[in-house]
Write an enzyme that holds these catalytic residues in place. Structure first.
Site, PDB file in Angstrom:
ATOM      1  N   HIS A   1       0.823  -1.225   0.000  1.00  0.00           N
ATOM      2  CA  HIS A   1       0.000   0.000   0.000  1.00  0.00           C
ATOM      3  C   HIS A   1       0.852   1.268   0.000  1.00  0.00           C
ATOM      4  O   HIS A   1       0.858   2.001  -0.984  1.00  0.00           O
ATOM      5  CB  HIS A   1      -1.013   0.022   1.149  1.00  0.00           C
ATOM      6  CG  HIS A   1      -1.964  -1.105   1.147  1.00  0.00           C
ATOM      7  ND1 HIS A   1      -2.743  -1.413   0.044  1.00  0.00           N
ATOM      8  CD2 HIS A   1      -2.270  -2.030   2.098  1.00  0.00           C
ATOM      9  CE1 HIS A   1      -3.478  -2.477   0.316  1.00  0.00           C
ATOM     10  NE2 HIS A   1      -3.206  -2.880   1.549  1.00  0.00           N
TER      11      HIS A   1
ATOM     12  N   ASP B   1      -5.430  -7.677  -3.753  1.00  0.00           N
ATOM     13  CA  ASP B   1      -5.791  -7.480  -2.356  1.00  0.00           C
ATOM     14  C   ASP B   1      -7.142  -8.103  -2.006  1.00  0.00           C
ATOM     15  O   ASP B   1      -7.265  -9.308  -1.850  1.00  0.00           O
ATOM     16  CB  ASP B   1      -5.758  -5.989  -2.028  1.00  0.00           C
ATOM     17  CG  ASP B   1      -5.748  -5.699  -0.526  1.00  0.00           C
ATOM     18  OD1 ASP B   1      -5.973  -6.619   0.262  1.00  0.00           O
ATOM     19  OD2 ASP B   1      -5.532  -4.546  -0.137  1.00  0.00           O
TER      20      ASP B   1
END
Length: 454
Positions: A269, A320
């Site tokens: 991220h 994800d």
């Protein structure tokens, strides 16, 4: 040895015509030659297939279930997480295997050549271990046996509910281990992966600075020896504030000041990096593992791609939460997020290369590094992770060079993808996985069962 021949291909040396790729029995590229006569399996446009570097497979079954406003007046990552905790309490090992096989199939059909599974759903509802501590890791392996995808399994260490070492909440207890039990679980996962082809691997993942004690981070990372090490980092503003309050530094600052971060690391991220942190982190050689669709869905923030690129940072992409599995949409979302923030166009492009080429080259190289999957790209010695585009697709007809990638990423979708190979295994043919119907039907049955208990 399998032979793939393509009218046009993006090799490690650049675009070439009439390219023959020989694959050895282990699934590695043995030779790449241009200007060769047609033979073997034929393709129109051959590209390296990037690695999907970050997946929580079980979350795929939640897709579409989290778009209603809850009791909280401002919905966020943290309210979404509560739904996720309630959902995962229903999942059995068989459910996880079915969902994961479907996710891996969708990844292959979307053009990914391999998958890195950031796997933290370890125990039974209530937190009691299964009779075999690595039961759930074995289910991820079983799914990979079904789908054929190149798997990098990352068992996740998750011990605490926050930097203050508070206990895990009801939804988190299925994740939890102390370091000693986690080491045993990791060994079991390593044993399970031995049933897969040679390209499969095991790494390790300390979940985040919130969930692992600072004194245990180096020990957990050390389990992987030479394998990949992944960790969530600087995803949410509240996370940054918690680490600052507890440890006296921002997450990225603390990590860089206290651990030896190398090119084996992939930090997931990184949407809350300061410019100085970006320069320091990029200099370590670590990969930024970006998940633009999920980061958009959860309101994480926008990764500073401009600063990262200026610092020569390595990057890769993952799906994800798996709410939408699409290679091109991840790349498109990454570029468009920069455009919206900076009020410009072609943000990643350089004077020498187009936006699509810069993005594609970056995630092929960064993905191979983050997965410890050797050299990426179409070159001898690399795993034969490849995708073939349909040259008759209307938006590809007559296009050459980097314009092919720009058209694929910014105009196209996976309907342009005809074939995908993972370490030489020809798993997607004519746009569909070779076991598409069976994997899909099992997944649909699993969803029907889960609807009855939710």
């Amino acid at each position: 040895m399998p032979v793939i021949w393509s009218k046009y291909a993006l090799t490690s040396e650049g675009w070439a015509r009439d390219v023959r790729v020989d694959v050895d029995d282990a699934g590695r590229i043995a030779e790449v030659r241009a200007e060769q006569p047609a033979q073997g399996t034929r393709a129109d446009i051959l590209l390296p297939a990037p690695v999907n570097v970050h997946s929580h497979a079980f979350q795929r079954a939640m897709a579409g279930l989290s778009e209603r406003r809850g009791p909280d007046p401002r919905d966020s990552f943290w309210t979404w997480r509560q739904l996720m905790f309630r959902f995962l309490d229903q999942l059995t090992p068989d459910d996880v295997a079915a969902i994961t096989a479907f996710v891996q199939m969708e990844m292959l059909e979307a053009g990914f050549g391999a998958s890195v599974e950031f796997h933290y759903l370890h125990h039974q509802p209530g937190g009691a271990p299964y009779d075999r501590l690595s039961e759930m890791s074995e289910q991820i392996v079983s799914a990979a046996e079904t789908s054929g995808i190149g798997l990098v399994l990352l068992p996740v260490h998750y011990q605490y509910g926050g930097c203050d070492k508070r206990g895990l909440g009801p939804g988190q207890v299925r994740f939890g281990n102390d370091p000693e039990r986690f080491a045993k679980l990791w060994q079991g996962a390593q044993q399970a992966v031995k049933t897969l082809p040679e390209d499969a691997a095991v790494g390790v993942a300390p979940h985040s600075l919130r969930a692992v004690a600072r004194e245990d981070l180096a020990t957990i990372a050390g389990l992987a020896k030479e394998g990949p090490i992944h960790m969530h980092l600087a995803e949410q503003q509240a996370e940054v504030e918690e680490v600052v309050a507890a440890w006296g530094a921002r997450p990225t600052e603390w990590l860089l000041d206290n651990l030896d971060i190398t090119e084996r690391w992939c930090l997931i991220h990184c949407t809350q990096l300061s410019p100085r942190e970006a320069v320091r982190l990029a200099a370590t050689g670590a990969v930024a593992g970006l998940c633009p669709i999920t980061e958009s869905s959860l309101g994480d923030g926008i990764f500073d791609g401009v600063g990262w690129q200026a610092a020569d940072g390595a990057m890769a992409i993952g799906s994800d939460s798996n709410i939408r599995i699409s290679l091109v949409e991840e790349l498109r979302t990454l570029e468009y997020s920069q455009r919206l923030r900076d009020h410009g166009r072609a943000i990643f492009a350089t004077q020498a290369q187009s936006t699509g080429r810069v993005l594609f080259d970056a995630v092929v190289s960064g993905g191979a590094q983050a997965a410890a999957r050797g050299r990426g790209g179409l070159q001898p010695g690399a795993w034969a992770d490849m995708l073939a585009l349909d040259g008759t697709a209307p938006d590809l007809v007559g296009r050459e060079g980097d314009t092919i990638l720009d058209s694929f990423i910014f105009v196209g979708d996976q309907r342009m993808i005809r074939d995908v190979w993972s370490a030489g295994r020809h798993l997607v043919q004519d746009g569909k996985h070779i076991h598409h119907r069976a994997i899909r039907d099992r997944y649909v049955r699993t969803l029907a069962k889960l609807r009855d208990v939710m």
